[in-house]
Design a protein around this motif. Structure first.
Motif, PDB file in Angstrom:
ATOM      1  N   ASN A 141     -61.754  70.704 -38.921  1.00 50.07           N
ATOM      2  CA  ASN A 141     -61.928  71.309 -37.602  1.00 50.07           C
ATOM      3  C   ASN A 141     -61.764  70.326 -36.452  1.00 50.07           C
ATOM      4  O   ASN A 141     -61.986  70.691 -35.302  1.00 50.07           O
ATOM      5  CB  ASN A 141     -63.308  71.975 -37.528  1.00 50.07           C
ATOM      6  N   SER A 142     -61.395  69.086 -36.761  1.00 51.35           N
ATOM      7  CA  SER A 142     -61.206  68.043 -35.735  1.00 51.35           C
ATOM      8  C   SER A 142     -62.418  67.951 -34.818  1.00 51.35           C
ATOM      9  O   SER A 142     -62.290  67.927 -33.586  1.00 51.35           O
ATOM     10  CB  SER A 142     -59.966  68.337 -34.891  1.00 51.35           C
ATOM     11  N   LEU A 143     -63.595  67.917 -35.388  1.00 52.48           N
ATOM     12  CA  LEU A 143     -64.809  67.956 -34.572  1.00 52.48           C
ATOM     13  C   LEU A 143     -65.038  66.640 -33.848  1.00 52.48           C
ATOM     14  O   LEU A 143     -64.909  65.563 -34.444  1.00 52.48           O
ATOM     15  CB  LEU A 143     -66.022  68.281 -35.451  1.00 52.48           C
ATOM     16  N   GLY A 169     -55.995  67.823 -32.614  1.00 50.92           N
ATOM     17  CA  GLY A 169     -57.129  68.675 -32.964  1.00 50.92           C
ATOM     18  C   GLY A 169     -57.920  69.176 -31.769  1.00 50.92           C
ATOM     19  O   GLY A 169     -58.437  70.300 -31.795  1.00 50.92           O
ATOM     20  N   TYR A 170     -58.013  68.356 -30.733  1.00 45.86           N
ATOM     21  CA  TYR A 170     -58.882  68.717 -29.615  1.00 45.86           C
ATOM     22  C   TYR A 170     -58.304  69.847 -28.765  1.00 45.86           C
ATOM     23  O   TYR A 170     -59.019  70.442 -27.957  1.00 45.86           O
ATOM     24  CB  TYR A 170     -59.168  67.498 -28.737  1.00 45.86           C
ATOM     25  N   GLY A 221     -62.175  56.010 -25.160  1.00 45.94           N
ATOM     26  CA  GLY A 221     -61.258  56.804 -24.347  1.00 45.94           C
ATOM     27  C   GLY A 221     -59.849  56.843 -24.905  1.00 45.94           C
ATOM     28  O   GLY A 221     -58.953  57.447 -24.312  1.00 45.94           O
ATOM     29  N   HIS A 222     -59.646  56.165 -26.032  1.00 47.61           N
ATOM     30  CA  HIS A 222     -58.312  56.173 -26.651  1.00 47.61           C
ATOM     31  C   HIS A 222     -58.339  57.164 -27.804  1.00 47.61           C
ATOM     32  O   HIS A 222     -59.030  56.946 -28.800  1.00 47.61           O
ATOM     33  CB  HIS A 222     -57.954  54.776 -27.158  1.00 47.61           C
ATOM     34  N   LEU A 223     -57.571  58.255 -27.657  1.00 43.61           N
ATOM     35  CA  LEU A 223     -57.568  59.272 -28.692  1.00 43.61           C
ATOM     36  C   LEU A 223     -56.492  58.975 -29.727  1.00 43.61           C
ATOM     37  O   LEU A 223     -55.363  58.624 -29.380  1.00 43.61           O
ATOM     38  CB  LEU A 223     -57.323  60.655 -28.090  1.00 43.61           C
TER      39      LEU A 223
END
Lengths: 205, 300
Positions: free
Chosen positions: A27-29, A130-131, A121-123
């Motif tokens: 679920n990319s939580l 996912g977000y 802050g780096h995804l």
């Protein structure tokens, strides 16, 4: 009509938390959000102590209090009994979260999504893809991996469990796996039965 | 079956009591302004005190929505909260605010300029306004009491306490305004003084009943009440809710009558007490342990 639900076999759960990680991956939580948790309960005094592991997730109640209090109609129950939240309709008032006796809802904030799992802050690419599914400010919860269920698969936590402690299926089908196990083991116990929410999650021990 | 000896466990993966943290200070402030405004409007309307009515409408029409919007996760979609009045007290409350504020303005205009001439339409508008104000005063209590998850809130006394605090704080603000601005006769001030004292006693009785009911209800309720009167929140609860909010105003009004000093002390004390009550009742809300298997498995 189906009535999808889950049975937890406490004799099999070893508290490895693979289900928790499987759920977070599926679920990319974001950081701090869990759709399932394996709680532990300790008893006794050293050196005679014991620990019980108790997996928890949304109980997809038949008489879901979260659905009753939702002022925007965002929380609804599918025909197969899975309680869902429509992120497009949710206003983030939190009334569902305070109504859920099982504390199974989380609010996803913009800061949470911007910060990422590593807090810098780096995804990562994984997070970026996912977000997108989350609307900042809304309340989210376990949906039994409804996309997987629609494809005929079991939820991620179920397939990840190495000991088969999670048994998923249709309670309306007498021959489903959860019904068979419950029959063999003499029935299960619903959490906080006194709240009269008719959970579709049972524990056998 | 819930665990009777479970601890407060925070966000850990332990079985135990967990604080609700979804409704916090902004929501408590919104509740405070809503109940304060509706109560002030009703009490002021009874005494034909226009300044109080206007302040009540501003409190409910501006203060409450502002803090609700700061609480909302998606403020731009907050309008959707009106969609389910058939099942949600939040929806019913929002609709009643949308009725109360414009109809209340019409009542103010009627009292100031007499546009209805005392006719049926004016009376109808007033009736609708009073009905809406009563819903605004109590719906937050109903919304909380319908939450079976938090035992402290899950009592019919919650809307009663909302009503009591709305009327108490409304009386306090009306008396304070009248003392500062004038506009009410001596007989009205004496009547307000008596109502104020009576409401203080009633509110104290409701508070004690609420705590008693929660403590003797479930383990979760007992946990919350213990937090309020013995543990983490006992100092602000005793000092602000009971001390500043009930005892100090009682002493000030009993010995000071309607003197400006007594009224100012009593009114400010009530507002502090009411706001603290709103915040602390949220802070002390706990979820009960979902389930316990220790006894079933023969471990205790």
């Amino acid at each position: 009509m189906a009535r999808m639900g889950m049975v937890f076999d406490l004799k099999r759960c070893i508290g490895c938390n693979a289900c928790v990680i499987g759920c977070k991956q599926e679920n990319s939580l974001p950081d701090g959000v869990f759709f399932t948790k394996t709680l532990s309960e300790d008893y006794g005094v050293y050196p005679s102590v014991k620990r019980v592991y108790i997996p928890t997730l949304c109980n997809h109640c038949e008489d879901a209090p979260c659905e009753k209090v939702c002022p925007s109609g965002a929380t609804y129950t599918r025909d197969d009994g899975i309680v869902m939240v429509d992120g497009e309709k949710c206003i983030g008032c939190g009334s569902c979260a305070v109504a859920c006796p099982y504390d199974q809802r989380s609010q996803v904030s913009k800061e949470m999504l911007d910060r990422g799992l590593f807090g810098e802050g780096h995804l990562t690419d994984f997070e970026k893809q996912g977000y997108d599914r989350f609307t900042p400010g809304t309340v989210i919860k376990c949906d039994f991996c409804s996309n997987r269920v629609d494809a005929g698969l079991d939820p991620a936590c179920v397939v990840t469990c190495p000991t088969n402690a999670r048994i998923f299926g249709d309670f309306d089908d007498p021959d489903s796996k959860p019904n068979r196990v419950m029959r063999e083991r003499g029935g299960g116990q619903a959490p906080l039965a006194e709240k009269n929410t008719k959970p579709k999650v049972y524990y056998i021990s | 079956m819930s665990n009777t000896d479970a601890p407060l466990v925070g966000d850990s993966f332990k079985l135990g009591y967990r604080f609700q943290n979804f409704w916090d200070v902004p929501m408590a402030t919104a509740f405070f302004f809503g109940e304060l405004g509706a109560g002030t409007f009703l009490i002021s309307m009874y005494f034909d005190f226009i300044a109080g009515m206007i302040l009540g409408l501003i409190s409910t029409g501006v203060g409450k929505p502002f803090f609700h919007l700061t609480h909302m996760g998606v403020p731009a979609k907050s309008w959707r909260a009106v969609l389910r009045p058939d099942r949600s007290w939040i929806s019913r409350g929002l609709i009643s605010i949308m009725v109360f504020v414009p109809f209340g303005m019409l009542v103010v205009l009627d009292q100031a300029f007499g546009w209805s001439g005392g006719g049926f339409l004016g009376k109808l508008v007033m009736f609708v306004t009073v009905a809406a104000a009563l819903v605004v005063m109590t719906y937050q209590g109903f919304a909380m009491s319908h939450s079976s998850s938090i035992s402290l809130w899950n009592t019919g006394l919650m809307p009663v306490s909302s009503m009591a605090y709305a009327l108490l704080s409304g009386t306090a603000v009306t008396l304070l305004l009248a003392s500062v601005l004038g506009g009410l006769g001596d007989a009205d001030l004496v009547m307000l003084h008596k109502i104020f004292l009576g409401l203080l006693v009633v509110t104290l009785a409701i508070l004690l009943s609420l705590l008693h009911a929660a403590y003797h209800g479930t383990r979760g309720g007992q946990q919350s009440v213990t937090l309020l009167i013995k543990e983490s929140f006992s100092l602000p609860f005793h000092g602000l809710v009971f001390g500043a909010g009930i005892v100090l105003p009682l002493i000030a009004l009993w010995f000071g009558g309607t003197t400006p000093v007594a009224v100012v002390v009593a009114a400010i004390g009530v507002l502090i007490g009411f706001f603290s009550y709103r915040v602390l009742i949220f802070k002390a809300g706990v979820y009960e342990p979902q389930i316990s298997f220790a006894a079933r498995l023969g471990l205790r």
